[in-house]
Design a protein around this motif. Sequence first.
Motif, PDB file in Angstrom:
ATOM      1  N   VAL A   6      48.305  17.993  72.332  1.00 32.40           N
ATOM      2  CA  VAL A   6      46.914  18.313  72.181  1.00 32.40           C
ATOM      3  C   VAL A   6      47.078  19.952  71.478  1.00 32.40           C
ATOM      4  O   VAL A   6      47.985  20.703  71.817  1.00 32.40           O
ATOM      5  N   LYS A   7      46.192  20.036  70.477  1.00 34.19           N
ATOM      6  CA  LYS A   7      46.120  21.303  69.816  1.00 34.19           C
ATOM      7  C   LYS A   7      45.313  22.108  70.581  1.00 34.19           C
ATOM      8  O   LYS A   7      44.053  22.421  70.632  1.00 34.19           O
ATOM      9  N   VAL A   8      45.972  22.895  71.218  1.00 31.81           N
ATOM     10  CA  VAL A   8      45.340  23.941  72.333  1.00 31.81           C
ATOM     11  C   VAL A   8      44.977  25.109  71.507  1.00 31.81           C
ATOM     12  O   VAL A   8      46.017  25.841  70.805  1.00 31.81           O
ATOM     13  N   ARG A   9      43.899  25.513  71.742  1.00 31.16           N
ATOM     14  CA  ARG A   9      43.441  26.715  70.873  1.00 31.16           C
ATOM     15  C   ARG A   9      43.956  27.985  71.477  1.00 31.16           C
ATOM     16  O   ARG A   9      43.561  28.156  72.669  1.00 31.16           O
ATOM     17  N   GLU A  10      44.551  28.964  70.929  1.00 29.50           N
ATOM     18  CA  GLU A  10      45.003  30.146  71.515  1.00 29.50           C
ATOM     19  C   GLU A  10      43.656  31.267  71.652  1.00 29.50           C
ATOM     20  O   GLU A  10      43.210  31.256  70.832  1.00 29.50           O
ATOM     21  N   ILE A  11      43.449  31.471  72.727  1.00 29.31           N
ATOM     22  CA  ILE A  11      42.633  32.424  73.020  1.00 29.31           C
ATOM     23  C   ILE A  11      42.979  33.818  73.239  1.00 29.31           C
ATOM     24  O   ILE A  11      43.570  34.090  74.284  1.00 29.31           O
ATOM     25  N   LYS A  12      42.956  34.754  72.534  1.00 25.93           N
ATOM     26  CA  LYS A  12      43.670  36.245  72.691  1.00 25.93           C
ATOM     27  C   LYS A  12      42.500  37.074  73.182  1.00 25.93           C
ATOM     28  O   LYS A  12      41.149  37.127  72.864  1.00 25.93           O
ATOM     29  N   GLU A  20      27.993  37.172  81.264  1.00 26.11           N
ATOM     30  CA  GLU A  20      28.648  36.764  82.706  1.00 26.11           C
ATOM     31  C   GLU A  20      29.490  35.485  82.674  1.00 26.11           C
ATOM     32  O   GLU A  20      29.050  34.500  82.175  1.00 26.11           O
ATOM     33  N   SER A  21      30.469  35.308  83.258  1.00 26.31           N
ATOM     34  CA  SER A  21      31.255  34.179  83.434  1.00 26.31           C
ATOM     35  C   SER A  21      32.029  34.230  85.149  1.00 26.31           C
ATOM     36  O   SER A  21      32.600  35.169  85.493  1.00 26.31           O
ATOM     37  N   ALA A  22      31.382  33.241  85.955  1.00 28.64           N
ATOM     38  CA  ALA A  22      31.618  33.421  87.122  1.00 28.64           C
ATOM     39  C   ALA A  22      32.205  31.965  87.677  1.00 28.64           C
ATOM     40  O   ALA A  22      31.881  30.983  87.216  1.00 28.64           O
ATOM     41  N   PHE A  23      32.575  32.006  88.912  1.00 31.75           N
ATOM     42  CA  PHE A  23      33.061  30.858  89.588  1.00 31.75           C
ATOM     43  C   PHE A  23      32.170  31.010  90.984  1.00 31.75           C
ATOM     44  O   PHE A  23      32.053  31.896  91.932  1.00 31.75           O
ATOM     45  N   GLN A  65      33.001  25.550  81.209  1.00 31.05           N
ATOM     46  CA  GLN A  65      32.703  26.885  82.028  1.00 31.05           C
ATOM     47  C   GLN A  65      31.361  27.460  81.676  1.00 31.05           C
ATOM     48  O   GLN A  65      31.233  27.986  80.376  1.00 31.05           O
ATOM     49  N   PRO A  66      30.207  27.122  82.378  1.00 29.78           N
ATOM     50  CA  PRO A  66      28.820  27.682  82.011  1.00 29.78           C
ATOM     51  C   PRO A  66      28.978  29.114  82.202  1.00 29.78           C
ATOM     52  O   PRO A  66      29.518  29.898  82.895  1.00 29.78           O
ATOM     53  N   MET A  67      28.164  29.701  81.214  1.00 30.66           N
ATOM     54  CA  MET A  67      27.956  31.067  81.344  1.00 30.66           C
ATOM     55  C   MET A  67      26.570  31.697  80.997  1.00 30.66           C
ATOM     56  O   MET A  67      25.579  30.832  80.871  1.00 30.66           O
ATOM     57  N   HIS A  68      26.345  33.141  81.001  1.00 32.79           N
ATOM     58  CA  HIS A  68      24.976  33.509  81.112  1.00 32.79           C
ATOM     59  C   HIS A  68      25.241  34.941  80.581  1.00 32.79           C
ATOM     60  O   HIS A  68      25.981  35.381  80.823  1.00 32.79           O
ATOM     61  N   VAL A 116      38.203  34.296  83.056  1.00 31.92           N
ATOM     62  CA  VAL A 116      38.424  35.221  82.025  1.00 31.92           C
ATOM     63  C   VAL A 116      38.652  34.575  80.250  1.00 31.92           C
ATOM     64  O   VAL A 116      38.099  35.178  79.499  1.00 31.92           O
ATOM     65  N   LYS A 117      39.269  33.340  80.419  1.00 35.10           N
ATOM     66  CA  LYS A 117      39.606  32.704  79.169  1.00 35.10           C
ATOM     67  C   LYS A 117      38.163  32.486  78.703  1.00 35.10           C
ATOM     68  O   LYS A 117      37.908  32.773  77.429  1.00 35.10           O
ATOM     69  N   ALA A 118      37.182  32.195  79.388  1.00 35.38           N
ATOM     70  CA  ALA A 118      35.859  31.773  78.751  1.00 35.38           C
ATOM     71  C   ALA A 118      35.255  32.999  78.146  1.00 35.38           C
ATOM     72  O   ALA A 118      34.674  32.743  77.069  1.00 35.38           O
ATOM     73  N   ILE A 119      35.190  33.848  78.993  1.00 31.70           N
ATOM     74  CA  ILE A 119      34.457  35.184  78.316  1.00 31.70           C
ATOM     75  C   ILE A 119      35.151  35.723  77.156  1.00 31.70           C
ATOM     76  O   ILE A 119      34.832  36.290  76.427  1.00 31.70           O
ATOM     77  N   GLU A 120      36.598  35.571  76.992  1.00 32.81           N
ATOM     78  CA  GLU A 120      37.175  36.194  75.622  1.00 32.81           C
ATOM     79  C   GLU A 120      37.079  35.328  74.762  1.00 32.81           C
ATOM     80  O   GLU A 120      36.628  35.650  73.589  1.00 32.81           O
ATOM     81  N   ARG A 121      36.659  33.951  74.930  1.00 35.06           N
ATOM     82  CA  ARG A 121      36.279  32.867  73.836  1.00 35.06           C
ATOM     83  C   ARG A 121      35.051  33.121  73.514  1.00 35.06           C
ATOM     84  O   ARG A 121      34.636  33.200  72.089  1.00 35.06           O
ATOM     85  N   ALA A 122      34.027  33.573  74.501  1.00 26.52           N
ATOM     86  CA  ALA A 122      32.830  33.757  74.135  1.00 26.52           C
ATOM     87  C   ALA A 122      32.423  34.960  73.131  1.00 26.52           C
ATOM     88  O   ALA A 122      31.605  35.237  72.157  1.00 26.52           O
ATOM     89  N   THR A 123      33.255  35.989  73.620  1.00 24.71           N
ATOM     90  CA  THR A 123      33.133  37.365  73.211  1.00 24.71           C
ATOM     91  C   THR A 123      33.511  37.260  71.651  1.00 24.71           C
ATOM     92  O   THR A 123      32.825  37.684  70.729  1.00 24.71           O
ATOM     93  N   GLU A 124      34.659  36.504  71.357  1.00 25.39           N
ATOM     94  CA  GLU A 124      35.191  36.278  70.162  1.00 25.39           C
ATOM     95  C   GLU A 124      34.006  35.633  69.388  1.00 25.39           C
ATOM     96  O   GLU A 124      34.140  36.044  67.900  1.00 25.39           O
TER      97      GLU A 124
END
Length: 802
Positions: free
Chosen positions: A186-192, A333-336, A261-264, A369-377
Amino acid sequence: MKFSEQWLREWVNPDLSTQELVDQLTMAGLEVEGFEPVAGSFAGIIVAEVIAVEAHPNADKLHVCKVSTGGSELLQVVCGAPNARVGLKAPFAPVGARIEDVKIKKTKLRQVESFGMLCSERELGISDHHEGLMELPADAPVGASIVDYLQLNDVVIDLDLTPNRSDCLGITGLAREVGVLNNIDVKVREIKPVAATIENTFPVRLSATSGCPRYVGRVITNINLNAATPLWMQEKLRRCELRSIDPIVDVSNYVMLELGQPMHAFDLDRLQGRIDVRLAAQGESIKLLNDQEIALKENTLLITDDSGPIAIAGIMGGMDTAVAEGSCTIFLESAFFSPMVMAGQARSYGLTTDASHRFERGVDYGIQVKAIERATELILEIAGGEAGPLVETLSEEDLPNQNRVKLRSARINRLLGIHVSDPEVDEMLTRLGFEHEKSEQDGEICWLVHAPTHRFDIELEVDLIEEISRIYGYNNLPVTVPRSDLNMAHVAETEVTLSKIRDQLVSRGYQEAITYSFVDAGAQSLLDPVNEPIALANPISADMSVMRSTLWPGLVKALIYNKNRQQDRIRLFETGLRFIQPANQAEIDLKQIKQEKVLAGVAMGRRLPESWSEAAEQVDFFDVKGDLESIFALTGDSDSFRFQPVDHPVLHPGQAAEISRNGEKLGYLGLLHPRVQAQLGLDEPVFLFELVVALLISGKLPDQQELSKFPEIRRDIAILVDQDIHADQILANIRENAGDYLQNLMLFDVYTGKGIDPTRKSLALGLTYQHPSRTLTDLEVSDSIDRVVTSLHDQFGASLRN
């Protein structure tokens, strides 16, 4: 869940056709409900630019446009779209192009020639939008094929996932599944991590850590909310049935579809004090993004600030802190949120959202954390801005436990009936993302598997074996016919089966009903005011909020349904469980709940089906009593059943009976009380019964006797007894005193009136005697009759009627 096949193939691209991919997903347990192209059937459609727009000389609502298709010549097109304007780029069907089965030709509209057609989204089969032309970005290449530009050679696949596979509610999870099934990478996208360029943060407190053990937030300033969402993102959202709104909402939705991951996002300038994740307090309310204002229930998990509720956690945000026109600073926001806390929350408010659908089933508790970094990017790339440091608020002890499961090689082979090699198992576990340690125990290969954070459903060894069977392929498992020594099941001859009872009731004109065990609390208390019903913590709906303590609420509801549809003769019965809890207890557990199988029925309307030969008489108490007596006769022990008058809160006084068997209470029969009947809105009498199945089905094995060849002798007697003495008391006394040769006893007449004391009644009885091996003498029969008359006189004060 709907997703774009093209988007999936960006992550993992197996050498399969669309049909083969769909079949593979279905066979792997991810059932595909259907798939369809993202656009209609057309050819020759290109990108065009409107160069000039003039009013039509003969029609007020039409325009004459000059359109460029990339060549030196401009084409004249007559168009009625309100958004036709200079500079607009839109899909264009020139002469010779085809849309579905229609070929575009040169035509005249109100005496003005038109050399093609500018198209809306609906005309291309992309969506139902047809209020104007489909507007393309300003950088769309004029003359390019619209199919190539919008990448319309794509298919939308609709998955119907089971609740335990929430990990596949995102492209990442689907790609992982397809990669495992096809044994490809799988071509996993690197999220920095996005480096913070400002120091701004916003404080967060977790007051309800069991409901929200992890909350990740970040401040982003100076965003441009008017920036255009890229076409590639808009198209991916559209193909997943989400419309583009603004860059912040679009990015939040995109990350949810990509990672699961849902976000708001909140408007930071509207937040007060600090974020607090807590349960709702009594009397609180919130106005949601859909403009709905709701009163909050006390067990609802909320996102709040110092002003009060600003979002229902995991379901929907509030209007007061929404990102809107003019917003330039947001708190992302990104929460569990725990699935146990989220279960049923959205339904209790009549809401269904993409976020609640995922949180109720469980999202990966390690991806926030990964989701919020991706959204920020993505936000910084599309809408600009400056990002603050990422702040994580965490309660480690409240996060779900990462299950560790032992998997045995021999167990795999025994359950699946095939040999799966150890390297194959290693490969499958690795591609599934299951960390594991391999060892040998007692000469057997074992794996200690650590369930990943995105798989809530892996708890037992059989769960892992199911994963192996999915990946191996259910259709690849051998088909074998099981061999077993089958023995006839023991069936007690003295037991009356429920199927016989059902057949008997059907032969008496009843129809079997199946109703819900969950019923309306009001109907339950109306038809059983004695027993306190068991309330459900998360009812499906308000009219299914308690468990039934009697089958009457469901049957009466079915009766009313049929009555309202012009049915004038209704006979229904049902067998099922009733649930009764101990009285006066604040808390109960499952073991204290009495679950009892009962047979219940209702009857209303005509005694017999409508016929020219039958009078239109209504069913009465004795009709239903006769129906029950026909069931009792199946036991071969009818004499063990007794009907006694009873005061019942739901049944009519004087037409209510308690039924017992050998002294044990079997159930009730009676006419519905007029008060209850009126409250239910019924205008005809309704008869009900309910019997305990365990006491009903035990039968009596018949004795075998040779038929007597000798004549019967019948004697009829008429006795006078007090009005309050029941006939079955008289019959029981006669059977006890008449002797062994009494073969039949029948009550054939009851008389009150002229010539009889008003306080007494006359019962006429027929007694039939027969000896098995000789003819009885008159003296023997007379002696028996004398004993009977004497006993009746001594016990009941009875006398022979002259």
